[in-house]
Write a protein that holds these residues in place. Sequence first.
Motif, PDB file in Angstrom:
ATOM      1  N   SER A   4     -21.061  -1.860   2.366  1.00 14.65           N
ATOM      2  CA  SER A   4     -20.248  -1.006   1.498  1.00 14.65           C
ATOM      3  C   SER A   4     -20.806  -0.973   0.078  1.00 14.65           C
ATOM      4  O   SER A   4     -20.785   0.070  -0.588  1.00 14.65           O
ATOM      5  CB  SER A   4     -18.795  -1.494   1.489  1.00 14.65           C
ATOM      6  N   SER A  17     -12.475  -0.218  -0.418  1.00 17.56           N
ATOM      7  CA  SER A  17     -11.600  -0.069   0.748  1.00 17.56           C
ATOM      8  C   SER A  17     -12.187  -0.800   1.951  1.00 17.56           C
ATOM      9  O   SER A  17     -11.457  -1.391   2.757  1.00 17.56           O
ATOM     10  CB  SER A  17     -11.392   1.413   1.070  1.00 17.56           C
ATOM     11  N   VAL A  61     -13.969   2.806  -5.457  1.00 18.17           N
ATOM     12  CA  VAL A  61     -12.740   2.583  -4.702  1.00 18.17           C
ATOM     13  C   VAL A  61     -13.012   2.689  -3.203  1.00 18.17           C
ATOM     14  O   VAL A  61     -12.501   1.888  -2.405  1.00 18.17           O
ATOM     15  CB  VAL A  61     -11.649   3.572  -5.152  1.00 18.17           C
ATOM     16  N   ALA A  62     -13.822   3.676  -2.801  1.00 19.44           N
ATOM     17  CA  ALA A  62     -14.189   3.779  -1.380  1.00 19.44           C
ATOM     18  C   ALA A  62     -14.950   2.538  -0.925  1.00 19.44           C
ATOM     19  O   ALA A  62     -14.732   2.022   0.178  1.00 19.44           O
ATOM     20  CB  ALA A  62     -15.031   5.041  -1.153  1.00 19.44           C
ATOM     21  N   GLY A  84      -6.452   2.997  -2.731  1.00 19.33           N
ATOM     22  CA  GLY A  84      -7.706   3.195  -2.027  1.00 19.33           C
ATOM     23  C   GLY A  84      -8.416   1.895  -1.727  1.00 19.33           C
ATOM     24  O   GLY A  84      -8.952   1.695  -0.636  1.00 19.33           O
ATOM     25  N   SER A  85      -8.409   0.978  -2.707  1.00 18.48           N
ATOM     26  CA  SER A  85      -9.108  -0.290  -2.522  1.00 18.48           C
ATOM     27  C   SER A  85      -8.456  -1.156  -1.450  1.00 18.48           C
ATOM     28  O   SER A  85      -9.142  -1.895  -0.744  1.00 18.48           O
ATOM     29  CB  SER A  85      -9.144  -1.065  -3.845  1.00 18.48           C
ATOM     30  N   ILE A 117       0.826  -1.204   0.000  1.00 19.24           N
ATOM     31  CA  ILE A 117       0.000   0.000   0.000  1.00 19.24           C
ATOM     32  C   ILE A 117       0.864   1.259   0.000  1.00 19.24           C
ATOM     33  O   ILE A 117       0.625   2.201  -0.757  1.00 19.24           O
ATOM     34  CB  ILE A 117      -0.943  -0.027   1.208  1.00 19.24           C
ATOM     35  N   MET A 156      -6.290  -0.055   1.090  1.00 18.71           N
ATOM     36  CA  MET A 156      -5.677   0.631   2.233  1.00 18.71           C
ATOM     37  C   MET A 156      -6.158   0.111   3.582  1.00 18.71           C
ATOM     38  O   MET A 156      -5.432   0.189   4.581  1.00 18.71           O
ATOM     39  CB  MET A 156      -5.916   2.140   2.136  1.00 18.71           C
ATOM     40  N   PHE A 157      -7.376  -0.418   3.668  1.00 15.89           N
ATOM     41  CA  PHE A 157      -7.850  -0.965   4.933  1.00 15.89           C
ATOM     42  C   PHE A 157      -7.612  -2.475   5.040  1.00 15.89           C
ATOM     43  O   PHE A 157      -7.939  -3.073   6.065  1.00 15.89           O
ATOM     44  CB  PHE A 157      -9.338  -0.673   5.128  1.00 15.89           C
ATOM     45  N   TRP A 196     -13.969   7.031  -7.761  1.00 17.09           N
ATOM     46  CA  TRP A 196     -13.628   7.159  -6.337  1.00 17.09           C
ATOM     47  C   TRP A 196     -14.693   6.554  -5.423  1.00 17.09           C
ATOM     48  O   TRP A 196     -14.376   6.089  -4.318  1.00 17.09           O
ATOM     49  CB  TRP A 196     -13.295   8.594  -5.957  1.00 17.09           C
TER      50      TRP A 196
END
Length: 416
Positions: free
Chosen positions: A391, A234, A230-231, A356-357, A64, A359-360, A227
């Motif tokens: 999500s 994530s 992507v959110a 973004g995808s 990441i 990062m968590f 975006w």
Amino acid sequence: MHGYLRDLGLLRDRRFTLLLTARTISVLGTSFAPVALAFGILALPGADATTLSVVLTAEALPMIVFMLFAGVIADRFPRHRVMMVSEFMSALAFFALAAMMLSGWTPLPAMASAAAASGVAIAMLFPSLTGIIPEVVPADQLQTGNALLGLGANSSRVAGAVLGGGAVVLFGSGWALAVSGLMFTVAGVLIAALRLTPAERDAAAEHSMLADLRDGWREFSTRQWIWVVVAQFSVLVMGLQAGHGVLGPLIAKESLGGPAAWSAFLAGEAAGTIVGVIVSLRVRPKRPILVGTLLCLPTALPYVLLGTGAPLWALVAGAFVLGVCFDVFGVLWQTTMQREVPPESLSRVSSYDALGSLMFGPIGLMLAGPVASLVGTRTALLGCAALVVLSTLAALLSPGVRQLRAPDPVAESVPS
């Protein structure tokens, strides 16, 4: 039928065939790794789910952190060279892990360091792969090119899931990891033969990295459909990493019989991705991002089944559904990105997408073991399913996701 045969004519193109073969072999190596690494670590003296979480997090975090830098590199330099370096780096990382498992010298810092090198290699690979496809495939054949690459990759996942589990059972995790390293080496050699040197890359090297990142962010942030999805991912990937990386192998060890059962689960998923490729070769939805996002809802099914103690055949069926849905989503997503984003910015936008995808994801890996210990593995898996569903429903509220239309296929096929 004529258009279908014309699309399959890509297989006669030398450059596409090299890319397809290299990618297929690389994914075969990757598919050996999850079973071998997970059960190799869980079999170590004193190891538990937290130990596995540490190693997998050590791979995910550098991936990441390095992702945006990798996108700039892939937009500046010949993408086939960046891919070649990443394949060779993956080979070294897995040869190191194999040597540790085979020698019995397995200190956690050393395993984490090798996993971190693998994470950097993955970060380098994906922005380059997304960007290189339009350099090899004509614009009106992008969906077919992505689907054929997916077919090769998914066939490898089926073979890798089955053969990887068998190799672990028969020969041990060390040898399975060594096979992975060998396959990455072969893939790197094949990519080295793919010579693409677009002249426009030279000008990009004059810009600062910060300027390149700003330009990439502008292309990313001005497209709502990118975006928002992507959110969504994530959060979705946080659940996926926890479920596939730690909780699934853990429940397999606790109540399903160990690596053979988890290999069957992964093989069911991989078989689903092959069916997904066949579907994506022919389906051309007018609203590809809407369809792709809706297909994320059924991917919660295997976690529900794992969390409720379903029998193995049902788990494999649920994994099959996940494979079909995610693969069709992946082809639609990649094709839409390659059509809508300017080629000179594509790898940077892809790197923001990946960052973004994912990062968590490390949070899911880090929390999976402790949460399983606190509330139980099955309850934690049901939590993963809830993350996927919530999500996805949130993403569907976006007008950009619902309204983006694919270009008219007739107009797209007219020569420029």
